[in-house]
Design an enzyme around this catalytic site. Structure first.
Site, PDB file in Angstrom:
ATOM      1  N   LYS A 231      27.158  35.265  23.067  1.00  0.00           N
ATOM      2  CA  LYS A 231      27.855  33.953  22.808  1.00  0.00           C
ATOM      3  C   LYS A 231      29.069  34.097  22.185  1.00  0.00           C
ATOM      4  O   LYS A 231      29.445  34.673  20.834  1.00  0.00           O
ATOM      5  CB  LYS A 231      26.763  33.172  21.713  1.00  0.00           C
ATOM      6  N   ASP A 236      32.626  27.444  14.760  1.00  0.00           N
ATOM      7  CA  ASP A 236      31.819  26.367  15.130  1.00  0.00           C
ATOM      8  C   ASP A 236      31.690  25.423  13.896  1.00  0.00           C
ATOM      9  O   ASP A 236      30.945  25.834  12.829  1.00  0.00           O
ATOM     10  CB  ASP A 236      30.251  27.083  15.271  1.00  0.00           C
ATOM     11  N   LYS A 243      29.279  20.264  10.284  1.00  0.00           N
ATOM     12  CA  LYS A 243      28.642  21.052   9.409  1.00  0.00           C
ATOM     13  C   LYS A 243      29.066  21.116   7.845  1.00  0.00           C
ATOM     14  O   LYS A 243      30.482  20.637   7.868  1.00  0.00           O
ATOM     15  CB  LYS A 243      28.925  22.803   9.549  1.00  0.00           C
ATOM     16  N   ASP A 254      31.028  33.104  14.782  1.00  0.00           N
ATOM     17  CA  ASP A 254      29.856  32.509  15.670  1.00  0.00           C
ATOM     18  C   ASP A 254      30.292  33.161  17.034  1.00  0.00           C
ATOM     19  O   ASP A 254      29.629  32.644  18.164  1.00  0.00           O
ATOM     20  CB  ASP A 254      29.884  30.947  15.651  1.00  0.00           C
ATOM     21  N   ASP A 313      26.161  20.229  17.086  1.00  0.00           N
ATOM     22  CA  ASP A 313      26.172  21.735  16.409  1.00  0.00           C
ATOM     23  C   ASP A 313      25.078  22.644  17.216  1.00  0.00           C
ATOM     24  O   ASP A 313      25.105  23.866  16.782  1.00  0.00           O
ATOM     25  CB  ASP A 313      25.625  21.511  14.721  1.00  0.00           C
ATOM     26  N   GLU A 315      25.358  24.002  20.067  1.00  0.00           N
ATOM     27  CA  GLU A 315      26.331  24.142  20.828  1.00  0.00           C
ATOM     28  C   GLU A 315      26.002  25.572  21.707  1.00  0.00           C
ATOM     29  O   GLU A 315      26.520  25.700  22.950  1.00  0.00           O
ATOM     30  CB  GLU A 315      27.685  23.962  20.489  1.00  0.00           C
ATOM     31  N   ARG A 317      23.525  27.114  22.593  1.00  0.00           N
ATOM     32  CA  ARG A 317      22.475  27.150  23.810  1.00  0.00           C
ATOM     33  C   ARG A 317      23.376  26.622  25.098  1.00  0.00           C
ATOM     34  O   ARG A 317      22.904  26.652  26.082  1.00  0.00           O
ATOM     35  CB  ARG A 317      21.273  26.499  23.244  1.00  0.00           C
TER      36      ARG A 317
HETATM   37  N1  BES Z   1      26.072  28.976  14.936  1.00  0.00           N
HETATM   38  C1  BES Z   1      24.987  28.378  14.515  1.00  0.00           C
HETATM   39  C2  BES Z   1      23.875  29.043  13.811  1.00  0.00           C
HETATM   40  C3  BES Z   1      24.216  29.972  12.877  1.00  0.00           C
HETATM   41  C4  BES Z   1      23.766  29.635  11.521  1.00  0.00           C
HETATM   42  C5  BES Z   1      24.731  31.188  12.903  1.00  0.00           C
HETATM   43  C6  BES Z   1      23.793  30.427  10.403  1.00  0.00           C
HETATM   44  C7  BES Z   1      25.063  31.983  11.906  1.00  0.00           C
HETATM   45  C8  BES Z   1      24.612  31.548  10.752  1.00  0.00           C
HETATM   46  C9  BES Z   1      24.638  27.225  15.645  1.00  0.00           C
HETATM   47  O1  BES Z   1      25.581  26.705  16.519  1.00  0.00           O
HETATM   48  C10 BES Z   1      23.764  26.107  14.926  1.00  0.00           C
HETATM   49  O2  BES Z   1      24.714  25.508  14.197  1.00  0.00           O
HETATM   50  N2  BES Z   1      22.651  25.945  15.025  1.00  0.00           N
HETATM   51  C11 BES Z   1      22.019  24.737  14.507  1.00  0.00           C
HETATM   52  C12 BES Z   1      21.000  24.256  15.384  1.00  0.00           C
HETATM   53  C13 BES Z   1      20.519  22.986  14.875  1.00  0.00           C
HETATM   54  C14 BES Z   1      21.321  21.843  14.934  1.00  0.00           C
HETATM   55  C15 BES Z   1      19.160  22.333  16.117  1.00  0.00           C
HETATM   56  C16 BES Z   1      21.023  25.187  13.218  1.00  0.00           C
HETATM   57  O3  BES Z   1      20.701  26.499  13.267  1.00  0.00           O
HETATM   58  O4  BES Z   1      20.887  24.512  12.196  1.00  0.00           O
HETATM   59 ZN    ZN Z   2      26.832  27.958  16.776  1.00  0.00          ZN
HETATM   60 ZN    ZN Z   3      26.444  25.041  15.813  1.00  0.00          ZN
END
Ligand code: BES
Ligand code: ZN
Ligand code: ZN
Length: 457
Positions: A231, A236, A243, A254, A313, A315, A317
């Site tokens: 990834k 992000d 966020k 990220d 967010d 994204e 996946r």
């Molecule tokens: N890049 C984030 C996940 C992340 C969180 C990486 C903390 C490193 C540290 C990912 O893209 C994300 O935002 N995931 C969300 C998914 C949710 C919206 C279903 C999450 O984990 O909150």
């Molecule tokens: Zn992310």
């Molecule tokens: Zn994200």
């Protein structure tokens, strides 16, 4: 250290010496118990030679029975030598014990001080001496350098490390060795070929998305080829599902899946083992703005499945889905391993020292687990069951990009989404959101060691 000069010598010339001490062999009793994490500095005079002062850094390894103890001790002792501003240091390799000392020494010297006016002190030479050095020093140095390379990509600014920057880094690696075939999809190719999920995530940014494929062909007689998909979200923001600041502050990292894959591929380019590996980097900046992709829209993926965007967010996946199906259909890998900072939920489940793995293949999952035990980049498997697959089915489309069962088991439902794109190829997803970076070290380069170990098993 800019140039990693690691030298194996019978007698060290450095006047700063590091020695590992086991608790039960400790003779240095004053203020030093040789427990894990303990350290003492003592001074002696080199009477036999020229009466120079020798600095002895004794570092405890407790029972001294695992690689991890020696690895931690190496980095602690080198940190001490840096603190003492030594230009060179000699490490006494413990007799009869073989841990990746060269790799650890190179890793321990890493500092990210590019943006400091006053640079951190650098060690210019590490000497290794002792009775038994049965190590492949060069191999270890290359691996350590590959980890540090990945860390530099993680730590640097999001304004610099944009998708095109990752393309430049990838091309530099590929051009250093003639065993690569390279394919890069630019924005026009991404749109024409229908990688619409990758395009959607990147469309809001002035730095457009890319799909980078580095096809390393080290063994033309073999049909086996492992695809490593990383990834590469270079920042992000969350997109329109923005966020909060505290969650956004580390999101330049990220792209830690991408940097780990590039680190592993860089190692291959230098060592040139007889294996086949396809490095795949979907990369995009998930921006907010009037060009950003919308919530509620349905987008058709590269493999034809449609996806309702319910949170911009989620994204990672999306870009992984297109990259995985593109490589599955066009490169026919024998297995796919993806590495991604995918979910905050994995940090809740496993913390910052263990990564989560998810797989459709027990043998592959077990091999990744064993590689994790061996390298101490440990992983733990979580399941994907039908209820999780069901939670990712769309209302007006084939799939939805966040589950309909709330935030619970978010790492599992994210994996259930990815599984829709692997086309029955043995696959393992590694969620490194917790292990990729931490407060103290910044980017950790986590995953380079694991991937290399798995590939060379
Ligand atoms: N890049 C984030 C996940 C992340 C969180 C990486 C903390 C490193 C540290 C990912 O893209 C994300 O935002 N995931 C969300 C998914 C949710 C919206 C279903 C999450 O984990 O909150
Ligand atoms: Zn992310
Ligand atoms: Zn994200």
């Amino acid at each position: 250290m800019n140039k990693y000069i690691i030298d194996v010598v019978p007698n060290p010339s450095s006047k700063t010496r590091i020695e590992f001490v086991k608790e039960n062999e400790n003779t240095h009793t004053i203020d030093f118990d040789a427990k894990e994490g303990s350290i003492t500095v003592q001074y002696t005079t080199d009477k036999d030679v020229n009466w120079d002062t020798i600095t002895l850094i004794y570092v405890g390894v407790g029972e001294g029975n695992t690689d991890k103890l020696y690895e931690k001790a190496t980095s602690l002792a080198i940190a001490k030598a840096i603190e003492l501003k030594r230009a060179d240091v000699a490490i006494k390799v413990p007799a009869g014990y073989s841990f990746p000392i060269a790799e650890m020494a190179v890793r321990a010297t890493y500092r990210f001080d590019k943006y400091k006016t006053e640079k951190d002190h650098e060690i210019e030479l590490v000497e290794l001496y002792g009775e038994t050095i049965e190590q492949e020093i060069e191999h270890g140095v290359t691996l350590g350098e590959s980890v540090n390379f990945a860390r530099n990509l993680q730590n640097d600014n999001a304004g610099l490390v944009v998708p095109e920057y990752l393309v430049e880094q990838a091309l530099a690696i590929a051009n250093s060795c003639d065993l690569f075939e390279v394919e890069v999809l630019y924005e026009d190719n991404i749109k024409e070929k229908g990688l619409n999920l990758l395009w959607a995530v990147g469309q809001g940014s002035p730095t457009p998305p890319r799909l980078i494929i580095l096809n390393y062909k080290g063994d033309e007689h073999s049909e086996e080829r492992v695809a490593l998909v990383g990834k590469g979200v270079t920042f992000d923001s969350g997109g329109l599902s923005l966020k909060p600041s505290a969650s956004m502050v580390d999101m330049r990292m990220d792209m830690s899946g991408a940097s780990a894959v590039l680190g592993a591929i860089k190692f291959l380019a230098e060592v040139q083992p007889e294996i086949n590996v396809i490095g795949v980097i979907p990369t995009a900046h998930n921006a907010i703005g009037n060009e950003a992709f919308y919530l509620g829209d349905t987008i058709k993926s590269y493999n034809g499945k449609t996806v309702e965007i319910l949170n911009t967010d989620a994204e990672g996946r999306l870009i992984l889905a297109d990259a995985i199906s593109y490589v599955a259909r066009n490169y026919h890998p024998s297995e796919i391993i993806d590495m991604a900072t995918l979910t905050g939920a994995i940090v809740v489940a496993l913390g910052s020292t263990v990564a989560g793995i998810f797989s459709n293949n027990d043998d592959l999952a077990e091999e990744i687990f064993q590689a994790g035990e061996h390298t101490q980049e440990r992983v733990w498997r979580l399941p994907i069951y039908d209820e999780h697959r069901k939670a990712m089915k769309g209302k007006f489309a084939d799939l939805r990009n966040i589950s309909n069962i709330g935030r619970n088991c978010g790492s599992i439902t994210a994996s259930a989404f990815l599984e829709e794109f692997v086309e029955d190829i043995p696959w393992c997803h590694i969620d490194i959101a917790g292990t990729s970076h931490n407060e103290k070290e910044g980017g950790t380069g986590w995953g380079v060691d694991l991937l290399v170990n798995y590939l060379l098993r």
